[in-house]
Design a protein around this motif. Structure first.
Motif, PDB file in Angstrom:
ATOM      1  N   SER A   1      48.006  76.093  53.742  1.00 19.95           N
ATOM      2  CA  SER A   1      46.913  75.711  54.633  1.00 19.95           C
ATOM      3  C   SER A   1      46.619  76.809  55.654  1.00 19.95           C
TER       4      SER A   1
ATOM      5  N   THR B   1      45.089  80.110  53.810  1.00 18.57           N
ATOM      6  CA  THR B   1      43.714  79.964  53.317  1.00 18.57           C
ATOM      7  C   THR B   1      42.801  79.296  54.339  1.00 18.57           C
TER       8      THR B   1
ATOM      9  N   SER C   1      39.117  80.195  54.162  1.00 21.03           N
ATOM     10  CA  SER C   1      38.429  80.003  52.892  1.00 21.03           C
ATOM     11  C   SER C   1      37.680  78.673  52.884  1.00 21.03           C
TER      12      SER C   1
ATOM     13  N   ARG D   1      39.442  77.082  48.062  1.00 25.32           N
ATOM     14  CA  ARG D   1      40.820  76.632  48.176  1.00 25.32           C
ATOM     15  C   ARG D   1      41.189  75.736  46.991  1.00 25.32           C
TER      16      ARG D   1
ATOM     17  N   ASN E   1      37.775  86.333  50.669  1.00 24.52           N
ATOM     18  CA  ASN E   1      37.884  85.212  49.743  1.00 24.52           C
ATOM     19  C   ASN E   1      37.993  85.652  48.297  1.00 24.52           C
TER      20      ASN E   1
ATOM     21  N   TYR F   1      48.578  71.569  47.322  1.00 19.12           N
ATOM     22  CA  TYR F   1      47.750  72.660  47.823  1.00 19.12           C
ATOM     23  C   TYR F   1      46.308  72.203  48.033  1.00 19.12           C
TER      24      TYR F   1
END
Length: 220
Positions: free
Chosen positions: A26, A29, A32, A37, A109, A171
């Motif tokens: 977390s 990213t 993003s 993600r 990204n 995730y």
């Protein structure tokens, strides 16, 4: 088959620890978009499944090819698993810090998506520790008929795929896990599963010792 699944699932979940890794994922990213993600989570889970299955299926055979006996493999693998578990049990904060350093954000990204295999899968999610555990688990394969061996690998493979699915879910839902659990509860769970992993490592080590010195089991 069920015994193989439970053994592999407990050991792999303890060393991969997708809940704890979701906290770091977390953070890594954070810049993003949700779509990026989610895509990254899918790629990491896919690559993680490939890494774990390869280590489970081929790791022990490769080492045997180079003359490493099954007993030696079990002793070494059990020792490595127990050592990894002890490190998680006594210092989970150090493990989290190392993982966060391994998955340092790239700041872009597109580059982040390209890094799904390295470093997000290896070494962040399924690194040397996971590979060692998977090889050690593969070394516990039965030496009997083909039926028992097939059930063993089906159970082990099912556990690896289940862990990969949990990686994807963790995730993908990293923000929700962070809000619900927080770092303190995750560390409690980490220590709990680390103790189970330590027991698995000792069992593998004990099996290797009994294989190397069969007279010990006869005396027992």
């Amino acid at each position: 088959m069920l015994d193989s699944f439970l053994l592999a699932f407990t050991a792999l979940f303890s060393i991969v620890n997708p809940l704890a890794m979701a906290l770091i994922f977390s953070q890594v990213t954070a810049d993003s978009s949700p779509r990026d993600r989610a895509r990254l989570a899918g790629l990491v889970s896919l690559y993680s499944a490939i890494v774990m299955l390869t280590a489970l299926w081929a790791g022990a055979y490769v080492l045997n090819f180079f003359g490493v006996s099954m007993a030696a493999l079990r002793i070494a693998g059990g020792f490595v698993v127990a050592e990894r578990a002890w490190a998680l049990l006594t210092a989970p904060e150090r493990h989290e810090a190392r993982k966060q350093e391994q998955a340092a954000p790239t700041g872009d990204n597109d580059r982040l998506a390209e890094s799904a295999f390295f470093p997000m899968t290896i070494p962040f999610t399924t690194g040397p520790g996971t590979i060692s555990v998977a090889i050690a688990l593969g070394s516990t394969r039965p030496t009997g008929g083909a039926g028992g061996l097939m059930e063993f690998f089906i159970g082990m493979s099912g556990a690896a795929l289940a862990i990969a699915a949990l990686i994807w879910l963790s995730y993908r839902s990293a923000d929700r896990i962070v809000a619900f659990l927080g770092p303190t509860r995750v560390r409690v769970l980490t220590r709990l599963f680390a103790f189970l992993l330590f027991c698995v490592g000792v069992q593998i080590l004990l099996t290797g010792v009994l294989d190397a010195f069969p007279l010990l089991s006869q005396r027992g």
